[in-house]
Design a protein around this motif. Structure first.
Motif, PDB file in Angstrom:
ATOM      1  N   ILE B 150       0.832  -1.197   0.000  1.00  0.00           N
ATOM      2  CA  ILE B 150       0.000   0.000   0.000  1.00  0.00           C
ATOM      3  C   ILE B 150       0.873   1.255   0.000  1.00  0.00           C
ATOM      4  O   ILE B 150       0.603   2.222  -0.712  1.00  0.00           O
ATOM      5  CB  ILE B 150      -0.957  -0.011   1.204  1.00  0.00           C
ATOM      6  CG1 ILE B 150      -1.994  -1.117   0.990  1.00  0.00           C
ATOM      7  CG2 ILE B 150      -1.638   1.327   1.384  1.00  0.00           C
ATOM      8  CD1 ILE B 150      -2.886  -1.350   2.151  1.00  0.00           C
ATOM      9  N   GLU B 151       1.958   1.202   0.758  1.00  0.00           N
ATOM     10  CA  GLU B 151       2.892   2.330   0.770  1.00  0.00           C
ATOM     11  C   GLU B 151       3.408   2.619  -0.635  1.00  0.00           C
ATOM     12  O   GLU B 151       3.418   3.758  -1.087  1.00  0.00           O
ATOM     13  CB  GLU B 151       4.074   2.011   1.681  1.00  0.00           C
ATOM     14  CG  GLU B 151       3.943   2.582   3.075  1.00  0.00           C
ATOM     15  CD  GLU B 151       5.086   2.105   3.941  1.00  0.00           C
ATOM     16  OE1 GLU B 151       4.791   1.625   5.040  1.00  0.00           O
ATOM     17  OE2 GLU B 151       6.256   2.169   3.508  1.00  0.00           O
ATOM     18  N   ASP B 152       3.812   1.545  -1.310  1.00  0.00           N
ATOM     19  CA  ASP B 152       4.337   1.709  -2.667  1.00  0.00           C
ATOM     20  C   ASP B 152       3.284   2.291  -3.591  1.00  0.00           C
ATOM     21  O   ASP B 152       3.578   3.156  -4.414  1.00  0.00           O
ATOM     22  CB  ASP B 152       4.813   0.363  -3.223  1.00  0.00           C
ATOM     23  CG  ASP B 152       6.104  -0.084  -2.568  1.00  0.00           C
ATOM     24  OD1 ASP B 152       6.633   0.687  -1.748  1.00  0.00           O
ATOM     25  OD2 ASP B 152       6.572  -1.196  -2.869  1.00  0.00           O
ATOM     26  N   LEU B 153       2.054   1.829  -3.427  1.00  0.00           N
ATOM     27  CA  LEU B 153       0.989   2.306  -4.294  1.00  0.00           C
ATOM     28  C   LEU B 153       0.694   3.781  -4.049  1.00  0.00           C
ATOM     29  O   LEU B 153       0.490   4.545  -4.987  1.00  0.00           O
ATOM     30  CB  LEU B 153      -0.288   1.487  -4.090  1.00  0.00           C
ATOM     31  CG  LEU B 153      -0.284   0.070  -4.642  1.00  0.00           C
ATOM     32  CD1 LEU B 153      -1.632  -0.574  -4.406  1.00  0.00           C
ATOM     33  CD2 LEU B 153       0.051   0.061  -6.110  1.00  0.00           C
ATOM     34  N   SER B 154       0.692   4.189  -2.784  1.00  0.00           N
ATOM     35  CA  SER B 154       0.353   5.584  -2.522  1.00  0.00           C
ATOM     36  C   SER B 154       1.492   6.489  -2.984  1.00  0.00           C
ATOM     37  O   SER B 154       1.259   7.623  -3.397  1.00  0.00           O
ATOM     38  CB  SER B 154      -0.004   5.816  -1.052  1.00  0.00           C
ATOM     39  OG  SER B 154       0.915   5.196  -0.230  1.00  0.00           O
ATOM     40  N   GLU B 155       2.716   5.956  -2.942  1.00  0.00           N
ATOM     41  CA  GLU B 155       3.841   6.699  -3.489  1.00  0.00           C
ATOM     42  C   GLU B 155       3.639   6.914  -4.984  1.00  0.00           C
ATOM     43  O   GLU B 155       3.830   7.996  -5.514  1.00  0.00           O
ATOM     44  CB  GLU B 155       5.125   5.901  -3.259  1.00  0.00           C
ATOM     45  CG  GLU B 155       6.372   6.740  -3.144  1.00  0.00           C
ATOM     46  CD  GLU B 155       7.516   5.882  -2.646  1.00  0.00           C
ATOM     47  OE1 GLU B 155       8.323   5.478  -3.492  1.00  0.00           O
ATOM     48  OE2 GLU B 155       7.574   5.586  -1.440  1.00  0.00           O
ATOM     49  N   TYR B 156       3.203   5.837  -5.621  1.00  0.00           N
ATOM     50  CA  TYR B 156       2.947   5.886  -7.052  1.00  0.00           C
ATOM     51  C   TYR B 156       1.830   6.884  -7.350  1.00  0.00           C
ATOM     52  O   TYR B 156       1.931   7.694  -8.264  1.00  0.00           O
ATOM     53  CB  TYR B 156       2.545   4.480  -7.511  1.00  0.00           C
ATOM     54  CG  TYR B 156       2.143   4.348  -8.953  1.00  0.00           C
ATOM     55  CD1 TYR B 156       3.094   4.075  -9.929  1.00  0.00           C
ATOM     56  CD2 TYR B 156       0.802   4.463  -9.330  1.00  0.00           C
ATOM     57  CE1 TYR B 156       2.722   3.942 -11.255  1.00  0.00           C
ATOM     58  CE2 TYR B 156       0.423   4.333 -10.645  1.00  0.00           C
ATOM     59  CZ  TYR B 156       1.388   4.063 -11.607  1.00  0.00           C
ATOM     60  OH  TYR B 156       1.020   3.929 -12.906  1.00  0.00           O
ATOM     61  N   ALA B 157       0.789   6.858  -6.537  1.00  0.00           N
ATOM     62  CA  ALA B 157      -0.336   7.769  -6.737  1.00  0.00           C
ATOM     63  C   ALA B 157       0.125   9.211  -6.550  1.00  0.00           C
ATOM     64  O   ALA B 157      -0.286  10.116  -7.272  1.00  0.00           O
ATOM     65  CB  ALA B 157      -1.456   7.451  -5.763  1.00  0.00           C
ATOM     66  N   HIS B 158       0.998   9.403  -5.597  1.00  0.00           N
ATOM     67  CA  HIS B 158       1.516  10.729  -5.320  1.00  0.00           C
ATOM     68  C   HIS B 158       2.283  11.253  -6.537  1.00  0.00           C
ATOM     69  O   HIS B 158       2.145  12.409  -6.930  1.00  0.00           O
ATOM     70  CB  HIS B 158       2.423  10.668  -4.102  1.00  0.00           C
ATOM     71  CG  HIS B 158       2.785  12.012  -3.576  1.00  0.00           C
ATOM     72  ND1 HIS B 158       1.885  12.822  -2.943  1.00  0.00           N
ATOM     73  CD2 HIS B 158       3.953  12.692  -3.619  1.00  0.00           C
ATOM     74  CE1 HIS B 158       2.480  13.947  -2.611  1.00  0.00           C
ATOM     75  NE2 HIS B 158       3.733  13.911  -3.015  1.00  0.00           N
ATOM     76  N   LEU B 159       3.094  10.381  -7.112  1.00  0.00           N
ATOM     77  CA  LEU B 159       3.874  10.764  -8.295  1.00  0.00           C
ATOM     78  C   LEU B 159       2.963  11.131  -9.451  1.00  0.00           C
ATOM     79  O   LEU B 159       3.236  12.060 -10.196  1.00  0.00           O
ATOM     80  CB  LEU B 159       4.796   9.604  -8.706  1.00  0.00           C
ATOM     81  CG  LEU B 159       6.072   9.443  -7.889  1.00  0.00           C
ATOM     82  CD1 LEU B 159       6.807   8.198  -8.326  1.00  0.00           C
ATOM     83  CD2 LEU B 159       6.961  10.673  -8.070  1.00  0.00           C
ATOM     84  N   HIS B 160       1.897  10.361  -9.604  1.00  0.00           N
ATOM     85  CA  HIS B 160       1.033  10.585 -10.760  1.00  0.00           C
ATOM     86  C   HIS B 160      -0.156  11.482 -10.458  1.00  0.00           C
ATOM     87  O   HIS B 160      -0.909  11.827 -11.328  1.00  0.00           O
ATOM     88  CB  HIS B 160       0.559   9.237 -11.326  1.00  0.00           C
ATOM     89  CG  HIS B 160       1.659   8.470 -11.943  1.00  0.00           C
ATOM     90  ND1 HIS B 160       2.651   7.863 -11.207  1.00  0.00           N
ATOM     91  CD2 HIS B 160       1.974   8.239 -13.242  1.00  0.00           C
ATOM     92  CE1 HIS B 160       3.504   7.261 -12.013  1.00  0.00           C
ATOM     93  NE2 HIS B 160       3.129   7.484 -13.250  1.00  0.00           N
ATOM     94  N   LYS B 161      -0.267  11.844  -9.215  1.00  0.00           N
ATOM     95  CA  LYS B 161      -1.320  12.781  -8.783  1.00  0.00           C
ATOM     96  C   LYS B 161      -2.717  12.402  -9.280  1.00  0.00           C
ATOM     97  O   LYS B 161      -3.464  13.229  -9.769  1.00  0.00           O
ATOM     98  CB  LYS B 161      -0.974  14.197  -9.226  1.00  0.00           C
ATOM     99  CG  LYS B 161       0.215  14.722  -8.439  1.00  0.00           C
ATOM    100  CD  LYS B 161       0.374  16.198  -8.591  1.00  0.00           C
ATOM    101  CE  LYS B 161       1.482  16.689  -7.683  1.00  0.00           C
ATOM    102  NZ  LYS B 161       2.397  17.589  -8.273  1.00  0.00           N
ATOM    103  N   ASP B 162      -3.011  11.148  -9.236  1.00  0.00           N
ATOM    104  CA  ASP B 162      -4.381  10.754  -9.593  1.00  0.00           C
ATOM    105  C   ASP B 162      -4.843   9.632  -8.669  1.00  0.00           C
ATOM    106  O   ASP B 162      -4.102   9.197  -7.794  1.00  0.00           O
ATOM    107  CB  ASP B 162      -4.469  10.323 -11.065  1.00  0.00           C
ATOM    108  CG  ASP B 162      -3.553   9.165 -11.360  1.00  0.00           C
ATOM    109  OD1 ASP B 162      -2.785   8.777 -10.454  1.00  0.00           O
ATOM    110  OD2 ASP B 162      -3.582   8.646 -12.478  1.00  0.00           O
ATOM    111  N   ALA B 163      -6.072   9.235  -8.897  1.00  0.00           N
ATOM    112  CA  ALA B 163      -6.638   8.105  -8.154  1.00  0.00           C
ATOM    113  C   ALA B 163      -6.481   8.258  -6.641  1.00  0.00           C
ATOM    114  O   ALA B 163      -6.009   7.382  -5.953  1.00  0.00           O
ATOM    115  CB  ALA B 163      -6.016   6.800  -8.615  1.00  0.00           C
ATOM    116  N   GLN B 164      -6.857   9.433  -6.167  1.00  0.00           N
ATOM    117  CA  GLN B 164      -6.770   9.687  -4.728  1.00  0.00           C
ATOM    118  C   GLN B 164      -7.721   8.792  -3.935  1.00  0.00           C
ATOM    119  O   GLN B 164      -7.418   8.402  -2.824  1.00  0.00           O
ATOM    120  CB  GLN B 164      -7.123  11.156  -4.451  1.00  0.00           C
ATOM    121  CG  GLN B 164      -6.057  12.134  -4.894  1.00  0.00           C
ATOM    122  CD  GLN B 164      -4.928  12.271  -3.895  1.00  0.00           C
ATOM    123  OE1 GLN B 164      -5.167  12.254  -2.695  1.00  0.00           O
ATOM    124  NE2 GLN B 164      -3.709  12.399  -4.367  1.00  0.00           N
TER     125      GLN B 164
END
Lengths: 371, 330
Positions: B150-164
Motif C-alpha cells: 500500500i505504501e508503494d501504491l500511494s507513493e505511485y499515486a503521489h507521483l502521478h497525482k491521480d486516483a486519490q
C-alpha cells in the motif's frame, strides 16, 4: 475429516450403497483413486461419479477463512497474539513476538552449543503465570537424549525470574507443570504421541518440546523407510500443533557433510564448472543439519546455533516472517543471553552452514563459569 | 473469403440435416428460415470466435489474440517480472520450487497480495486463494507485505497525482480480507479441496490466483504406491489446469526439492518425480548463486530460459540490492 464415512455425507442413498458395496467406506477411500478408476470400479457413468465426488469433496474439504479472520481471531483469543516470547529481545522482534503457536520451530546445532539450555528456558517461560508474561500452562518435554536436568531448570528459574522463584512453593509449582517423557526408541515415542495428543486435548498444555528428534529418528534403520516414518511424525506433530494452537519446539543434531553433497541443480552444473570448486570448498569443515532435506522443508522456523571464531551465534536460517539474521549470544547461569539485539543480516550459503570452530576454548571458559 | 463462408454454411446445414435426420419435422420454408438464422449467427460469431468444428476447440489464431491479453500478476521484483514476461500469467499453471528457506512461501504471499492491486494501478483488483498444506502461512508476514504494498501504491499515486480515492479503499485489513485461506491437513483434503474449488470460484468470481503451498508435503508422506500417487497427482494437476482456463486465473504451485543421482553425483531436483515435471505449464527453480537468490525458468512453452536475481526483504520480494546498484551505476 478425511475419515468421514460416505454414508454420512448426505449422498443419495442409491449411490452411497454402490460405494459401500465396493468397500469404499470413507471419503479417503473414495478420493484416493482417480475418478476414472472409480467409474470402472463402481460401474456407473462418469457424470454420476463426478457429482458424487463433488458432493463428498464439499463435505470433506477444510473450511475457508480469510486472512483477516485469522489475524483477528489470534489477537482476540490467544495469549500474546499467538506467540511465546523467548525474552531474547532481538529474536522476539524478528519473529513478530516470539515462537509462533501452531507451527514447528526447529533448533539445530552441534552438541553442547546450548539447544537444551534454550529448551529449558522456553519450558519455564510457558509455565510462568500470565502477569509475568508466561502462558500459565503445562509443558510436555520429550527428553530423548536424557539431558533434562531439573537442577539446571531451577537454577535458570532462580536467576531469570527471582521474583517468582523466591516465593515459597513457586519453584515447586512451576517445575511441577513440566512433564517429562523419556522414550528410548522411535516406536515408543510414536505410542506416547497418542497419549500426548490426549493430554494436549484435555489439559492446559501450552508447549511441546522434543529434544531431540534426531536422536529418535537416527536410531532407526536408515533409508526410505526412515524418511517415511519421519514424514508421518512430522505430519502428526504439525497437525497437533495446529489444532491445539500451541508452539512446538524440536531440536535436531548436526552431521558433517559427506563428499560431494547435492547443492546444485543440473542446470547449474551445466552452466559452469566453477560449481565444482565451490563444492570442494564446502567440503572441508562444515556441518549440516541432520534428518535430510524433506525434514528441512517441513519445519516452519529453523534456528541454527553455532560457534564461529570464539563467538556463539543464533541464526534465523529459515523463517517465513523475517530475513535471515544472526545474533551473538552467550550462556550464563540464567540461560541463553543475547549480546546484542540487532541482528546481522546473512547472505547466501552462510544462512545454512553450521560452523563449529573455536568452540573448545570457548567452552572451557564458559564451563568454569557454569560450575 | 467466399470459400470460408460456404464452408460455414455447410457446417450449419449439416447440423440441421443431422437434426432433421433424428426427429425434427418442420416444413421446408421454416427449415430454410432456420438455416438463414444459423448462417447469420455463425457469421456473427465468426468475428469473435472462429468456426469451431466441435465444442471447446479453438483455432490457433483465436488463441493468439487471447494470449496477447493475458493479464499478469507482478512479483514486485522487476527483474523477475522481466524474465516472466510481466509476472505470473493468468490461465497458466506455474510451479515454483527451491530449497528450504529460499523464499517460496514469501513469493506465494507476495502474489496473494499483489493480485489485489487495483486496476487503476495496473493490477487485477482480484482476490486470492491460499492453500496451506504445511502450516507456514503467517498472517503477521502478510500484514507486513500488505502494508509495504500500500505504501508503494500511494507513493505511485503521489507521483502521478491521480486516483486519490484508491488510497481510502486500500487498507491492509481489506487485503487480508481478500485472501481466502484453506488449511489442508492430508492429501485427501487436498484432493477434496481441488474438487470443491470449482464451486468456490464460481461463487467468488474475482479470485484471480490460487496458491498451493506446497503441492508436495502430504504427497511426500503418505504413499507406498508410487504409481497411484502419480495418477492422483496428475488428476489433480489437470483439475487445476481446468480451473485456470475456466476462470482465467493463475495457479501457482510451490514444490519442494529432493536429491537425485544424476551423472555420477547427487544433484538437486524438484520433488514428486519425473512424470510430475510434465504437469505444469511453467516451472521455475529458485536457487542460491553465491550470495544471491536467483530464479531460473526451467521449463516454459513461451518464455526463454533465463535467470534473474531477487531478494526477500522485510517489505516482501524485491529486486536484489546488487542489481539495483548496477542500474544506478548505468
Amino acid at each position: 475429516m478425511a475419515n468421514k464415512l460416505i454414508n454420512e455425507t448426505g449422498l443419495p442413498k442409491w449411490i452411497a450403497n454402490i460405494f459401500a458395496a465396493r468397500n469404499i467406506i470413507t471419503a479417503k477411500d473414495a478420493l484416493s483413486i482417480t475418478e476414472f478408476e472409480l467409474m470402472e470400479l463402481l460401474d456407473v457413468g462418469l457424470a454420476e461419479v463426478t457429482s458424487a465426488i463433488a458432493h463428498i469433496s464439499e463435505v470433506v474439504c477444510p473450511p475457508c477463512q480469510t486472512a483477516l479472520y485469522l489475524m483477528e481471531h489470534r489477537v482476540q483469543h490467544e495469549n500474546l497474539a499467538g506467540h511465546l516470547p523467548t525474552r531474547l529481545k532481538g529474536l522476539d522482534d524478528a519473529l513478530c513476538g516470539g515462537i509462533p503457536f501452531g507451527a514447528l520451530t526447529e533448533l539445530v546445532g552441534p552438541a553442547g552449543i546450548g539447544k537444551t539450555q534454550f529448551c529449558l528456558k522456553l519450558s519455564l517461560l510457558a509455565s510462568l503465570p500470565p502477569q509475568c508474561g508466561g502462558l500459565d500452562g503445562r509443558v510436555i518435554y520429550i527428553d530423548a537424549e536424557s539431558k533434562f536436568i531439573s537442577k539446571r531448570l531451577i537454577e535458570i528459574g532462580l536467576k531469570s525470574f527471582p521474583e517468582i522463584f523466591h516465593k515459597k512453593g513457586m519453584a515447586q509449582e512451576m517445575a511441577g507443570r513440566i512433564l517429562i517423557f523419556r522414550p528410548t526408541s522411535l516406536s515408543e515415542f510414536t505410542e506416547s504421541l497418542h497419549q500426548i495428543k490426549l493430554l494436549i486435548l484435555q489439559q492446559q498444555v501450552k508447549l511441546l518440546i522434543i529434544d531431540s528428534m534426531a536422536a529418535l529418528a537416527l536410531g532407526e534403520e536408515s533409508g526410505a523407510s526412515r524418511q517415511q516414518t519421519l514424514g508421518w511424525h512430522v505430519s502428526f506433530i504439525k497437525s497437533l500443533a495446529e489444532f491445539s494452537r500451541i508452539p512446538v519446539v524440536v531440536t535436531n543434531q548436526v552431521r558433517s557433510q559427506i563428499g560431494y553433497e547435492a547443492c546444485l541443480y543440473p542446470f547449474q552444473v551445466a552452466q559452469s564448472d566453477a560449481g565444482k570448486k565451490d563444492n570442494a570448498a564446502r567440503y572441508d569443515s562444515h556441518l549440516v543439519a541432520a534428518l535430510g532435506i524433506s525434514w528441512a522443508h517441513a519445519v516452519t522456523i529453523r534456528l541454527v546455533l553455532e560457534a564461529k571464531s570464539g563467538q556463539r551465534f543464533i541464526k534465523l536460517s529459515k523463517s517465513p516472517m523475517s530475513p535471515p539474521l544472526a545474533f551473538r549470544f552467550k550462556i550464563n547461569s540464567s540461560g541463553i543471553v543475547l549480546l546484542d539485539n540487532i541482528g546481522m543480516e546473512l547472505k547466501g550459503p552462510d544462512i545454512n552452514t553450521i560452523h563449529f570452530q573455536g568452540q573448545n576454548t570457548l567452552f572451557s571458559v564458559e564451563g568454569e563459569k557454569l560450575q | 473469403m467466399e470459400k470460408k463462408e460456404s464452408s460455414r454454411q455447410i457446417c450449419g446445414k449439416d447440423r440441421i440435416i443431422a437434426l432433421e435426420g433424428t426427429d425434427l419435422d418442420v416444413p421446408e420454408s421454416k427449415a430454410s428460415e432456420i438455416l438463414k438464422y444459423v448462417s447469420q449467427t455463425s457469421r456473427m460469431d465468426g468475428s469473435s470466435r472462429s468456426p469451431a468444428t466441435f465444442d471447446g476447440a479453438q483455432t490457433a489464431w483465436a488463441m493468439l489474440s487471447e494470449e496477447n491479453f493475458l493479464p499478469c500478476i507482478t512479483t514486485s521484483c522487476l527483474d523477475l517480472d522481466n524474465i516472466l514476461g510481466g509476472g505470473m500469467r493468468c490461465r497458466e499453471v506455474t510451479e515454483i520450487g527451491g530449497v528450504p528457506g529460499i523464499g517460496k512461501t514469501q513469493i506465494g504471499i507476495q502474489l496473494a497480495v499483489n493480485v489485489q492491486i487495483p486496476i487503476e494501478y495496473g493490477g487485477l483488483g482480484g482476490q486470492a486463494i491460499y492453500i496451506d498444506t504445511e502450516g507456514s502461512f503467517m498472517v503477521e508476514r502478510v500484514l507486513q507485505i500488505a502494508e509495504a504494498c500500500i505504501e508503494d501504491l500511494s507513493e505511485y499515486a503521489h507521483l502521478h497525482k491521480d486516483a486519490q480515492d484508491c488510497k481510502v479503499k486500500m487498507h491492509p485489513n481489506n487485503i487480508l480480507q481478500n485472501i481466502f485461506y484453506f488449511r489442508v491437513c492430508s492429501y485427501t483434503e487436498q484432493i477434496a479441496l481441488v474438487n470443491y474449488l470449482d464451486k468456490f470460484v464460481t461463487e467468488h468470481k474475482s479470485v484471480k490466483i490460487i496458491i498451493l503451498d506446497s503441492v508436495t508435503f502430504h504427497f511426500r508422506q503418505e504413499f507406498d504406491d508410487m504409481a497411484r500417487r502419480t495418477r492422483l497427482l496428475s488428476e489433480m494437476a489437470l483439475k487445476f489446469m481446468r480451473l485456470s482456463k475456466k476462470f482465467g486465473l493463475a495457479v501457482v504451485m510451490l514444490n519442494q526439492v529432493t536429491t537425485k543421482f544424476i551423472d555420477g553425483s547427487f544433484q538437486l531436483t524438484l520433488a514428486l518425480g519425473d512424470s510430475w515435471s510434465h504437469m505444469c505449464t511453467n516451472r521455475i527453480i529458485l536457487y542460491w548463486n553465491n550470495n544471491e537468490r536467483y530464479a531460473f525458468i526451467d521449463k516454459s512453452p513461451s518464455l526463454k530460459s533465463a535467470s534473474a536475481s531477487y531478494s526477500v526483504t522485510s517489505r516482501g520480494i524485491r529486486n536484489s540490492s546488487s542489481s539495483s546498484k548496477r542500474i544506478k551505476m548505468m
